[in-house]
Scaffold this active site. Structure first.
Site, PDB file in Angstrom:
ATOM      1  N   ASP A 121      -3.020 110.953   1.152  1.00  0.00           N
ATOM      2  CA  ASP A 121      -2.892 109.535   1.471  1.00  0.00           C
ATOM      3  C   ASP A 121      -1.497 109.074   1.059  1.00  0.00           C
ATOM      4  O   ASP A 121      -0.795 109.757   0.298  1.00  0.00           O
ATOM      5  CB  ASP A 121      -3.978 108.760   0.716  1.00  0.00           C
ATOM      6  CG  ASP A 121      -3.980 107.287   1.053  1.00  0.00           C
ATOM      7  OD1 ASP A 121      -3.778 106.952   2.231  1.00  0.00           O
ATOM      8  OD2 ASP A 121      -4.165 106.467   0.139  1.00  0.00           O
ATOM      9  N   ASP A 129      -0.366 105.180   0.427  1.00  0.00           N
ATOM     10  CA  ASP A 129      -0.377 104.092  -0.546  1.00  0.00           C
ATOM     11  C   ASP A 129      -1.305 104.425  -1.708  1.00  0.00           C
ATOM     12  O   ASP A 129      -2.462 104.797  -1.510  1.00  0.00           O
ATOM     13  CB  ASP A 129      -0.827 102.791   0.117  1.00  0.00           C
ATOM     14  CG  ASP A 129       0.157 102.301   1.159  1.00  0.00           C
ATOM     15  OD1 ASP A 129       1.363 102.308   0.871  1.00  0.00           O
ATOM     16  OD2 ASP A 129      -0.270 101.936   2.270  1.00  0.00           O
ATOM     17  N   ASP A 151      -6.455 108.173  -3.397  1.00  0.00           N
ATOM     18  CA  ASP A 151      -6.624 107.302  -4.562  1.00  0.00           C
ATOM     19  C   ASP A 151      -7.904 106.479  -4.479  1.00  0.00           C
ATOM     20  O   ASP A 151      -8.180 105.702  -5.385  1.00  0.00           O
ATOM     21  CB  ASP A 151      -5.426 106.356  -4.698  1.00  0.00           C
ATOM     22  CG  ASP A 151      -5.407 105.288  -3.608  1.00  0.00           C
ATOM     23  OD1 ASP A 151      -5.387 105.669  -2.413  1.00  0.00           O
ATOM     24  OD2 ASP A 151      -5.428 104.083  -3.933  1.00  0.00           O
TER      25      ASP A 151
END
Length: 272
Positions: free
Chosen positions: A13, A15, A209
């Site tokens: 990922d 961000d 995250d």
């Protein structure tokens, strides 16, 4: 059960893993460098459909992360690929920005308000009541509803912003029509990313995250998963979910050394 296959491909990922508020997270640039130095196939994934890969490359470069344009896979690209496979040469009414409209154009779609096959909803910083009303009326006439991702909010320096999922909920409430979401947590986005780099799920790891998008999508696509604690999901929240990542680490800096090992990712659900 057979032993896990060595890790040779990586999905990550963007961000919360590589950047936060447009600033590189320590270790992010080194992680990308390690992937390139060891010749690993990889893609950086994002549910953000606003920007084209070229735009995102420039933004990352400004943060100190040198990433090739073709190493970025957005929900807009995954949506365009999905629609190209479903209805080649089709038409769509689009609410979104350049990342989405350019991807659909490249996929051979015609963008129109006149009897489109699909209403395609993506992210934009300027949602218009007029555009939403048009989408509602087209769905009432029989257009099919696609959304790039289900994220309800997006980050900004001032706080949360309404995102695709929130606007999709408004349209669904008005029409009774549920969208098909292409982006994470739909494992379709993971599968399309694997196809892009000709990777096999058994030899690929997904880094994210968020437990509710990155990790679950990775698990459902058959990937091993790494959760970093620099983004949305905090350590004390992990136990609330009925599934577990393969490994939990503090940040992407803790993954750099794993890239060159070409060994099975050891199961380790505790924080390093």
């Amino acid at each position: 059960m057979s032993e896990p296959r060595p890790v040779s491909c990586w999905l990550t990922d963007m961000d919360g893993v590589l950047v936060r508020e447009q600033k590189a997270i320590p270790g992010a640039a080194e992680f990308i460098q390690a992937l390139q130095q060891h010749g690993r196939r990889f893609l950086v994934l994002t549910n953000n459909s606003i920007f084209t890969p070229r735009d995102l490359r420039a933004r990352l470069l400004g943060s100190g992360i040198n990433l090739p344009e073709d190493a970025i896979w957005t929900s807009a690209l995954a949506t365009a690929q999905f629609l190209e496979n479903q209805a080649p040469g089709g038409s769509a009414y689009v609410i979104g920005e350049a990342g989405l409209t350019s991807a659909l154009h490249q996929a051979g779609f015609v963008l129109t308000e006149r009897d489109p096959d699909y209403v395609v909803l993506g992210e934009t910083r300027t949602y218009s009541f007029e555009a939403i009303t048009t989408a509602i009326r087209l769905l009432e006439k029989g257009a099919r509803f696609i959304a790039t991702n289900p994220d309800a909010t997006g980050p900004s320096l001032e706080g949360s912003l309404p995102a695709t999922g929130s606007v999709a909920a408004l349209i669904t409430r008005a029409t009774g029509v549920e969208p098909y979401y292409v982006g994470k947590p739909n494992p379709l986005m993971m599968r399309s990313a694997l196809n892009q780099i000709e990777a096999h799920s058994e030899s690929t790891v997904m880094i994210g995250d968020r437990m509710d998008t990155d990790v679950i999508a990775g698990i459902e696509a058959g990937l091993r998963t790494v959760l970093v604690l620099t983004g949305s999901t905090k350590e004390d929240q992990i136990a609330r979910f009925p599934y577990r990542p393969t490994r939990v680490v503090n940040s992407i800096a803790d993954v750099v050394d794993l890239v060159g090992q070409l060994a099975p990712l050891p199961d380790h659900a505790e924080t390093d």
